[in-house]
Design a protein around this motif. Structure first.
Motif, PDB file in Angstrom:
ATOM      1  N   PHE A  33       0.866  -1.185   0.000  1.00  0.00           N
ATOM      2  CA  PHE A  33       0.000   0.000   0.000  1.00  0.00           C
ATOM      3  C   PHE A  33       0.905   1.237   0.000  1.00  0.00           C
ATOM      4  O   PHE A  33       1.662   1.461   0.944  1.00  0.00           O
ATOM      5  N   ALA A  34       0.802   2.029  -1.060  1.00  0.00           N
ATOM      6  CA  ALA A  34       1.760   3.129  -1.263  1.00  0.00           C
ATOM      7  C   ALA A  34       1.319   4.462  -0.650  1.00  0.00           C
ATOM      8  O   ALA A  34       1.865   5.507  -1.004  1.00  0.00           O
ATOM      9  N   GLY A  35       0.343   4.417   0.263  1.00  0.00           N
ATOM     10  CA  GLY A  35       0.012   5.632   1.005  1.00  0.00           C
ATOM     11  C   GLY A  35      -1.274   6.321   0.592  1.00  0.00           C
ATOM     12  O   GLY A  35      -1.824   6.073  -0.490  1.00  0.00           O
ATOM     13  N   ASP A  36      -1.766   7.176   1.501  1.00  0.00           N
ATOM     14  CA  ASP A  36      -3.029   7.906   1.290  1.00  0.00           C
ATOM     15  C   ASP A  36      -4.218   6.947   1.128  1.00  0.00           C
ATOM     16  O   ASP A  36      -4.559   6.619   0.002  1.00  0.00           O
ATOM     17  N   ILE A  37      -4.939   6.533   2.125  1.00  0.00           N
ATOM     18  CA  ILE A  37      -4.870   6.967   3.532  1.00  0.00           C
ATOM     19  C   ILE A  37      -4.536   5.762   4.411  1.00  0.00           C
ATOM     20  O   ILE A  37      -5.051   4.676   4.172  1.00  0.00           O
ATOM     21  N   ALA A  38      -3.772   5.969   5.448  1.00  0.00           N
ATOM     22  CA  ALA A  38      -3.210   4.878   6.250  1.00  0.00           C
ATOM     23  C   ALA A  38      -4.256   3.886   6.750  1.00  0.00           C
ATOM     24  O   ALA A  38      -4.031   2.676   6.727  1.00  0.00           O
ATOM     25  N   MET A  39      -5.385   4.380   7.183  1.00  0.00           N
ATOM     26  CA  MET A  39      -6.402   3.478   7.751  1.00  0.00           C
ATOM     27  C   MET A  39      -6.902   2.460   6.732  1.00  0.00           C
ATOM     28  O   MET A  39      -7.347   1.377   7.088  1.00  0.00           O
ATOM     29  N   ASP A  40      -6.827   2.819   5.459  1.00  0.00           N
ATOM     30  CA  ASP A  40      -7.289   1.905   4.412  1.00  0.00           C
ATOM     31  C   ASP A  40      -6.424   0.649   4.361  1.00  0.00           C
ATOM     32  O   ASP A  40      -6.905  -0.424   3.992  1.00  0.00           O
ATOM     33  N   ALA A  41      -5.155   0.796   4.719  1.00  0.00           N
ATOM     34  CA  ALA A  41      -4.267  -0.371   4.757  1.00  0.00           C
ATOM     35  C   ALA A  41      -4.698  -1.312   5.875  1.00  0.00           C
ATOM     36  O   ALA A  41      -4.632  -2.539   5.727  1.00  0.00           O
ATOM     37  N   ASP A  42      -5.161  -0.749   6.977  1.00  0.00           N
ATOM     38  CA  ASP A  42      -5.694  -1.584   8.066  1.00  0.00           C
ATOM     39  C   ASP A  42      -6.925  -2.348   7.582  1.00  0.00           C
ATOM     40  O   ASP A  42      -7.091  -3.535   7.860  1.00  0.00           O
ATOM     41  N   TYR A  43      -7.780  -1.640   6.864  1.00  0.00           N
ATOM     42  CA  TYR A  43      -8.999  -2.270   6.344  1.00  0.00           C
ATOM     43  C   TYR A  43      -8.633  -3.402   5.377  1.00  0.00           C
ATOM     44  O   TYR A  43      -9.182  -4.510   5.463  1.00  0.00           O
ATOM     45  N   ARG A  54       3.070  -1.106   4.198  1.00  0.00           N
ATOM     46  CA  ARG A  54       2.498   0.215   3.930  1.00  0.00           C
ATOM     47  C   ARG A  54       3.458   1.340   4.266  1.00  0.00           C
ATOM     48  O   ARG A  54       4.339   1.178   5.108  1.00  0.00           O
ATOM     49  N   VAL A  55       3.282   2.450   3.592  1.00  0.00           N
ATOM     50  CA  VAL A  55       4.062   3.651   3.878  1.00  0.00           C
ATOM     51  C   VAL A  55       3.106   4.839   3.979  1.00  0.00           C
ATOM     52  O   VAL A  55       1.951   4.750   3.562  1.00  0.00           O
ATOM     53  N   ALA A  56       3.614   5.924   4.523  1.00  0.00           N
ATOM     54  CA  ALA A  56       2.796   7.120   4.707  1.00  0.00           C
ATOM     55  C   ALA A  56       2.693   7.923   3.418  1.00  0.00           C
ATOM     56  O   ALA A  56       3.669   8.069   2.682  1.00  0.00           O
ATOM     57  N   GLY A  57       1.518   8.466   3.162  1.00  0.00           N
ATOM     58  CA  GLY A  57       1.337   9.427   2.084  1.00  0.00           C
ATOM     59  C   GLY A  57       1.413  10.848   2.625  1.00  0.00           C
ATOM     60  O   GLY A  57       1.495  11.057   3.841  1.00  0.00           O
ATOM     61  N   GLY A  63       2.378  12.623  11.155  1.00  0.00           N
ATOM     62  CA  GLY A  63       3.462  11.767  10.693  1.00  0.00           C
ATOM     63  C   GLY A  63       4.012  10.926  11.833  1.00  0.00           C
ATOM     64  O   GLY A  63       3.775  11.194  12.999  1.00  0.00           O
ATOM     65  N   GLY A  64       4.737   9.911  11.469  1.00  0.00           N
ATOM     66  CA  GLY A  64       5.369   9.082  12.494  1.00  0.00           C
ATOM     67  C   GLY A  64       4.706   7.750  12.688  1.00  0.00           C
ATOM     68  O   GLY A  64       5.336   6.798  13.105  1.00  0.00           O
ATOM     69  N   ARG A  65       3.422   7.646  12.357  1.00  0.00           N
ATOM     70  CA  ARG A  65       2.764   6.354  12.570  1.00  0.00           C
ATOM     71  C   ARG A  65       3.241   5.328  11.544  1.00  0.00           C
ATOM     72  O   ARG A  65       3.366   4.161  11.855  1.00  0.00           O
ATOM     73  N   LEU A  66       3.492   5.807  10.344  1.00  0.00           N
ATOM     74  CA  LEU A  66       3.961   4.917   9.282  1.00  0.00           C
ATOM     75  C   LEU A  66       5.307   5.419   8.766  1.00  0.00           C
ATOM     76  O   LEU A  66       5.580   6.611   8.779  1.00  0.00           O
ATOM     77  N   PRO A  67       6.122   4.494   8.267  1.00  0.00           N
ATOM     78  CA  PRO A  67       7.401   4.926   7.677  1.00  0.00           C
ATOM     79  C   PRO A  67       7.188   5.612   6.329  1.00  0.00           C
ATOM     80  O   PRO A  67       6.168   5.406   5.668  1.00  0.00           O
ATOM     81  N   ASP A  68       8.163   6.427   5.934  1.00  0.00           N
ATOM     82  CA  ASP A  68       8.118   7.050   4.604  1.00  0.00           C
ATOM     83  C   ASP A  68       8.569   6.087   3.516  1.00  0.00           C
ATOM     84  O   ASP A  68       8.196   6.263   2.350  1.00  0.00           O
ATOM     85  N   TYR A  69       9.384   5.107   3.901  1.00  0.00           N
ATOM     86  CA  TYR A  69       9.895   4.141   2.929  1.00  0.00           C
ATOM     87  C   TYR A  69       9.922   2.762   3.566  1.00  0.00           C
ATOM     88  O   TYR A  69      10.104   2.632   4.772  1.00  0.00           O
ATOM     89  N   GLU A  70       9.790   1.767   2.722  1.00  0.00           N
ATOM     90  CA  GLU A  70      10.048   0.387   3.138  1.00  0.00           C
ATOM     91  C   GLU A  70      10.831  -0.271   2.012  1.00  0.00           C
ATOM     92  O   GLU A  70      10.609   0.030   0.832  1.00  0.00           O
ATOM     93  N   THR A  71      11.737  -1.158   2.370  1.00  0.00           N
ATOM     94  CA  THR A  71      12.321  -2.021   1.344  1.00  0.00           C
ATOM     95  C   THR A  71      11.858  -3.441   1.648  1.00  0.00           C
ATOM     96  O   THR A  71      11.821  -3.874   2.792  1.00  0.00           O
ATOM     97  N   VAL A  72      11.437  -4.114   0.596  1.00  0.00           N
ATOM     98  CA  VAL A  72      10.810  -5.425   0.721  1.00  0.00           C
ATOM     99  C   VAL A  72      11.557  -6.403  -0.176  1.00  0.00           C
ATOM    100  O   VAL A  72      11.703  -6.158  -1.376  1.00  0.00           O
ATOM    101  N   ASP A  73      12.034  -7.499   0.401  1.00  0.00           N
ATOM    102  CA  ASP A  73      12.727  -8.545  -0.374  1.00  0.00           C
ATOM    103  C   ASP A  73      11.766  -9.684  -0.654  1.00  0.00           C
ATOM    104  O   ASP A  73      11.257 -10.306   0.285  1.00  0.00           O
ATOM    105  N   ILE A  74      11.518  -9.922  -1.930  1.00  0.00           N
ATOM    106  CA  ILE A  74      10.596 -10.999  -2.330  1.00  0.00           C
ATOM    107  C   ILE A  74      11.170 -11.738  -3.535  1.00  0.00           C
ATOM    108  O   ILE A  74      11.488 -11.114  -4.562  1.00  0.00           O
ATOM    109  N   ALA A  75      11.291 -13.051  -3.407  1.00  0.00           N
ATOM    110  CA  ALA A  75      11.661 -13.914  -4.534  1.00  0.00           C
ATOM    111  C   ALA A  75      12.869 -13.395  -5.315  1.00  0.00           C
ATOM    112  O   ALA A  75      12.853 -13.348  -6.545  1.00  0.00           O
ATOM    113  N   GLY A  76      13.879 -12.993  -4.589  1.00  0.00           N
ATOM    114  CA  GLY A  76      15.106 -12.553  -5.251  1.00  0.00           C
ATOM    115  C   GLY A  76      15.083 -11.132  -5.782  1.00  0.00           C
ATOM    116  O   GLY A  76      16.033 -10.682  -6.418  1.00  0.00           O
TER     117      GLY A  76
END
Ligand code: MN
Length: 161
Positions: A33-43, A54-57, A63-76
């Motif tokens: 989930f690339a942000g805007d709005i955080a609660m939707d990711a919970d849903y 998820r990241v913050a939009g 601010g502060g509840r969600l990170p601005d960036y995430e790095t995700v390792d999947i299948a190489g």
């Protein structure tokens, strides 16, 4: 592994429900989930019972509840997930591409512009699923399902709801 990618739902659970009624969405084993709005990711996590990374939009405050960036390792593969406003994506993708290279990512996922994009720039696959609820590139919203396999190029499918 198939992953779902969605952004900018802006509080519209009905659009997320419509998205989840697509068979492509059912195949996703994980969601980004690339942000805007955080609660939707919970849903989304609640109704799919899948992990939602998820990241913050720019509209996710305080601010502060969600990170601005995430790095995700999947299948190489390594994905940089970020909303995009911090990289000026309205004015080009060069900064985002550089950020992906800086963290060793071969894929960058962003949102914010509400316009779906799939572009390979200098060895980085850059995708924006568009906005599921408030598209600026078509009448109907969009999301993506990305198939990631080791030693293969990602296969991206864009789905309009
Ligand atoms: Mn935004």
């Amino acid at each position: 592994m198939k992953i779902g990618i969605v952004s900018d739902s802006h509080g519209s659970y009905s659009h997320l429900d419509l998205m989840l009624s697509h068979k492509d969405a059912e195949q996703a084993e994980l969601w980004l989930f690339a942000g805007d709005i955080a609660m939707d990711a919970d849903y989304l996590a609640m109704v799919t019972d899948k992990e939602v990374i998820r990241v913050a939009g720019n509209n996710d405050w305080p601010g502060g509840r969600l990170p601005d960036y995430e790095t995700v390792d999947i299948a190489g593969h390594t994905i940089l997930l970020t909303h995009g406003h911090l990289f000026g994506v309205n004015f080009g993708l060069k900064n985002l591409q550089q950020a992906a290279l800086d963290v060793g990512a071969d894929i960058a996922v962003y949102g914010h512009t509400h316009v779906a994009v799939e572009e390979n720039i200098g060895g980085v696959l850059i995708v924006n699923p568009g906005s599921i609820a408030r598209p600026r590139d078509a009448a109907n919203g969009s999301f993506m399902v990305m198939d990631l396999q080791p030693d293969k190029s990602p296969v991206v499918k864009r789905i309009r709801i």
